[in-house]
Write a protein that holds these residues in place. Sequence first.
Motif, mmCIF file in Angstrom:
data_model
loop_
_atom_site.group_PDB
_atom_site.id
_atom_site.type_symbol
_atom_site.label_atom_id
_atom_site.label_comp_id
_atom_site.label_asym_id
_atom_site.label_seq_id
_atom_site.Cartn_x
_atom_site.Cartn_y
_atom_site.Cartn_z
ATOM 1 N N SER A 197 29.837 36.132 32.189
ATOM 2 C CA SER A 197 29.677 36.358 33.634
ATOM 3 C C SER A 197 30.676 35.497 34.375
ATOM 4 N N GLU A 198 31.367 36.124 35.296
ATOM 5 C CA GLU A 198 32.344 35.363 36.082
ATOM 6 C C GLU A 198 32.106 35.656 37.552
ATOM 7 N N LEU A 199 31.855 34.603 38.296
ATOM 8 C CA LEU A 199 31.607 34.737 39.726
ATOM 9 C C LEU A 199 32.829 34.236 40.482
ATOM 10 N N THR A 200 33.377 35.096 41.320
ATOM 11 C CA THR A 200 34.493 34.672 42.167
ATOM 12 C C THR A 200 33.960 34.489 43.576
ATOM 13 N N ALA A 201 34.030 33.257 44.038
ATOM 14 C CA ALA A 201 33.494 32.961 45.380
ATOM 15 C C ALA A 201 34.656 32.742 46.337
ATOM 16 N N TYR A 202 34.673 33.534 47.404
ATOM 17 C CA TYR A 202 35.718 33.411 48.422
ATOM 18 C C TYR A 202 35.196 32.467 49.499
ATOM 19 N N HIS A 203 35.316 31.170 49.219
ATOM 20 C CA HIS A 203 34.697 30.183 50.101
ATOM 21 C C HIS A 203 35.342 30.171 51.483
ATOM 22 N N LYS A 204 36.650 30.038 51.504
ATOM 23 C CA LYS A 204 37.393 30.026 52.765
ATOM 24 C C LYS A 204 38.627 30.876 52.563
ATOM 25 N N GLU A 205 39.381 31.052 53.650
ATOM 26 C CA GLU A 205 40.585 31.865 53.506
ATOM 27 C C GLU A 205 41.594 31.218 52.568
ATOM 28 N N ASN A 206 41.485 29.908 52.363
ATOM 29 C CA ASN A 206 42.451 29.237 51.494
ATOM 30 C C ASN A 206 41.800 28.672 50.239
ATOM 31 N N LEU A 207 40.578 29.092 49.966
ATOM 32 C CA LEU A 207 39.872 28.516 48.821
ATOM 33 C C LEU A 207 39.054 29.590 48.095
ATOM 34 N N THR A 208 39.400 29.819 46.855
ATOM 35 C CA THR A 208 38.641 30.733 46.006
ATOM 36 C C THR A 208 38.282 29.996 44.726
ATOM 37 N N VAL A 209 37.040 30.115 44.338
ATOM 38 C CA VAL A 209 36.588 29.395 43.141
ATOM 39 C C VAL A 209 35.969 30.400 42.167
#
Lengths: 274, 901
Positions: free
Chosen positions: B502-514
């Motif tokens: 399982s891989e979760l891509t979180a688009y936290h901010k416009e300049n930060l993806t985790v």
Amino acid sequence: MIAMKIIGKIFAIGSFVLMSLLFVSCEAIYDFALQEEEENETIVVEAFLTNQSERQSIYLTHLNNTLNEVPHGISGASVEVLSPTRDFEFTEGADGEYYSYDFVAKPNVQYSLKIQNGEEEYVAKAFMGTVKPIKEMQFRKHGDMQLSSYQFNEWGEASMVVVEYDWSNRPQFCEAQQSCTAKEIIFNINEKEFYEGLAPDKEVIYFPKGTMITRTKYGLTNEHRDYIRSIQLETEWRGGLFDVQPGNAVGNISNGALGYFAVCAVVKDVALVD
Amino acid sequence: MIRSRTFLYRLFATLFFCFSFLLVGTAQLLQQKVVSGSYKNVSVKQVLEDLQSQSGLEFSYSPRKIPEDQLVSFSVNQVSLDEALQHLFRDLPVEFREIDGYIILKKSVQASKNKQEQQTIQVATKPQKTISKTMPEAKPEIYTISGYLKDKMNGESLPGATVFIESSGIGTITNEYGYFSIKLPKGDYVLSSSYVGFSPLVDSVQLYQNQTIDFALEAQLMNLTEVLVNPFQQDLILTQLSAGQVSVNPLQIQKAPALMGETDVIKALEYIPGINFYGEGSGYYNVRGGYFDQNLIVLDEAILFKPTHMLGLFSPIIPDAVKKVDVYKADFPIGHGGRLSNVVDVKTKDGNKEQFSASGNLGLLALRSTVEGPIKKGVGSYFVSYRRSYFDAYLKNSAPNLNELYFADFTGKLNFRLGAKDHLYLTLYNGNDQFRFDKRDEDEGGADYRNFSTTLRWNHLFGDKAFLNTTVATSSYNYNAHASIANEEYWNSKIANGFIKSELTAYHKENLTVKYGLKLSAYEFEPGIYHAESYESIIEGIQSNELILYSGVEQKFTDRLKLNYGLRLVNWSNTGRTWDVEFDNDYIPTTKNYEEDEAYFKHTSLEPRLSLSYKLKEATFLKASYNRNTQYLNLINNSLTPFNYFEVWLPSSHNIAPQKANVFNLGLVSATKDEMFQFQTDLFYKVMYNLVGYKNHAFLLNNPLVEGELRQGNGDSYGLEFNVKKQKGKLTGQMGYTYARSFVWFEELNKGDVYRSNYDRPHTFFINLFWQASKRWHLSSNLIVASGLPITTPTGFYYYQDRQVPQYEKLNNQRLPTYQRFDLAATFRLNKYKRRFNHFLNISVMNALAHQNPIYYYFNKYENDQGELLVPSDELNQQNLTTAGRYVYGFLPSVSYDFKF
């Protein structure tokens, strides 16, 4: 319709190209200059002593620099084979041969080879490899040629079989072959060895009716068998599609000498091909 | 001397031929073509069709931008096409120009400017923007635009496409499922989306709440130079490119020269700097001096363990089934690992979501067909592709003992959209080789092997802020060499893998993806076990379990600087054996007994990942990366040639320490403003630990003590790679050069001295060219020239029982001759005009200069009177031995037929 014609043509061309790919040899002779080494003092020892009461020989030669070079014998060396009960001194012959008529190997005895060549000393130890009785000779006939070839059937034990052919009573065949004799050495390493099955084509010795065949079978110890396997991988089994990485055959002689000191039990038989 | 002159001549001739493509200029056809016509109240479309037919030139335009239904009246007589078009568009906002023999029509610049001005006014008058400038302490309202990008024609998702705001350049790249998510302050925006080979799409968005928008891009008919590239878009693409990453275009592969008409995804990697193949016949490749087994090939995430068919002549991946191929040589994606040198990520097509379509190919050796279509429009689609060789039909007459000899591949995919937030993908791949022959005793012998994989993936969106992909996959490679079919005697080598990830891509901010990932994986090994009724093997199978936790951050610090950093934690354990041996320093084995489920080997590793992208100037980026990789899988094969299938996979153990590598890469990537040319260079250094080597003539097969035959050592490689691509126009292609070295050292091999690795090729140069010569003819060529691979040659010979035995002083002491190959291909469209049904004839010539590229030498044969090379038997009448070698093929033409509808 056009498509069908194309398909037909593709099939025809494909047949030709595939045959070319698979059956036109992808093997070729190359003019490749091997890297030359400076003069090498490495010695090569070939000692195949047996339990036969006959002239026993140990050959000392130098490592050749080039392919097909005649071996250069080493003279002036001192060669001894030691056993717990007796030491055998080998006498120098021609072309690097050192021989003895006294030595007859016995089972369960550890023999030691001691070679003194100038300042260098080389030693090795070996027990005698046992041998099972030789099996009945088998031949395969080859069509209209009225010729046969020997079929090796000594599977099941590690052995070396020397097959000597003599068709001197068939002068026409002698003339055609430009020789009346031939000799074949067959190694069997007694394992499910895949590379043996994948070995490239080997010359087949054909012989006519009336040929006298002498077989001598040598028993090999497990260590000697492993050495022979290395020799086979570097000689008879090389040149196929599945060759292994090259490597040196590592023998049992000290001080960097090449070759192997082996003591073997031997059985023989003779047959006239009828 | 003569030999080197011949080589230079051939090289020159080849280069001349290649560059002759470049010299074919484009004339100013607009002035040369003369047309006439009298039009009264005729639509623009009709006039264009008439002018097209008179001039023989093709007009390219978007009907959305050109008023093709507008009625016009004018007449011209024997005037240039240029003049006729000026008449036609006198009162219309259309401008035209000729590029590469095509007439490109587009909305006039003035019209565009007017629109842009309107947009600028819209943005400038937004109250929110003003507030953010004058009152920085006030937090603006942030909303998300998210959605999927897809191909308008068939609904295929477009991974790696750009989505950005035209005015500011804020944007992103779609993920591997075509999904994007951008966070922006509330307001009105002009959103642009684009993808290579597709016309850009511009749309306005009123962002006053979170929005989900799917964009459908239209494929360009031709890869034309005309399409303007927004600098923001180009920067986005270049920023996203990892250090040492290359994407392979499956469409180009299909037009490239192909062995026996079989285009090949894996062999196409040969034209990537840093990747080398052993020779023409090899399906195995090495990357930057790494071993074959250090390459990870994944097909929709499932591992492909054996990337070859027919001893390596062909690869198992059907090009028709491939949507995208990404190749990573240094900076691996955080979700991938387990190998030291390379990841090849192959993504298959989803299937046409709009309509049924089919394609097929009939080559000299194989035929293949593909069908795809919607299951239910808007819900899902299917894709099925099948290939089977048929050369056994040729061989029946010449080899009557041959019963079966073929390979086959099946790729199938289903995908379903389960509402707005969920998507399901199911991929199935099966590839097998079959070889059966009659033995003398009414029995059969032969060999067969199979690659099999399934992947089930579920995409789920958590609002607009997070994208979850869960994958369940299995894959296996199973090889059987049959000594007797009747008695069921065979040797088996197998590796199988299953995992859930399982891989979760979180688009936290416009300049930060985790990204956060968890993977549970299990392996099963059957390491070369002989099966027979009369024989009981003591070799036992092995099971291994792997737990991987990872997290990777993609963070943009400034407009110029972007960092990716992450960490992988890998835990490995072996189970399944009731006994195992451990070797001491002298390789003396000690047996240890275990409970059946007891883990008898455990290891944990940490793999940091760090990469940096720094914008030096517009469309020029500096890339740097560091990866630490650990590999627990080892392919045990001591073959000199790439053809040997008697190989087994073994996991790391007490006797085989896990392989590790530190990989450093420093690169520069740059593109011209029009994106016509892209330049990429990489400087790399890789140091590898615990590499697997073999003692002399190691006894690897059917040996329960096989681990005692292995030796471990270290290695390193370094090099500099250059690559220039021409991406647009009638003539596209690339040119690359690599200088690279690779060395290894093993305490117990080569007297402990450092030596060149088997894959050390200092120089590699290649050119690929693709030329759309006319509407119906497409030509392509490949040229590759590379240093010969190292080989171990004898420095002496001695006689043992009348055999000449080679003696080696050092490993890899010499090199094979320079490798060179020139391939050509031509594709001709059989139908005069493009229709729904199109069919093509492909002609390929591999190794057009018939250069023999030996892959190894040996010194144990003589040439008999019939010209055959044989191992001698007669020790009394000895023949002079010669130096012989093998090459895979010389001049090899082929033809194939393709159709599509």
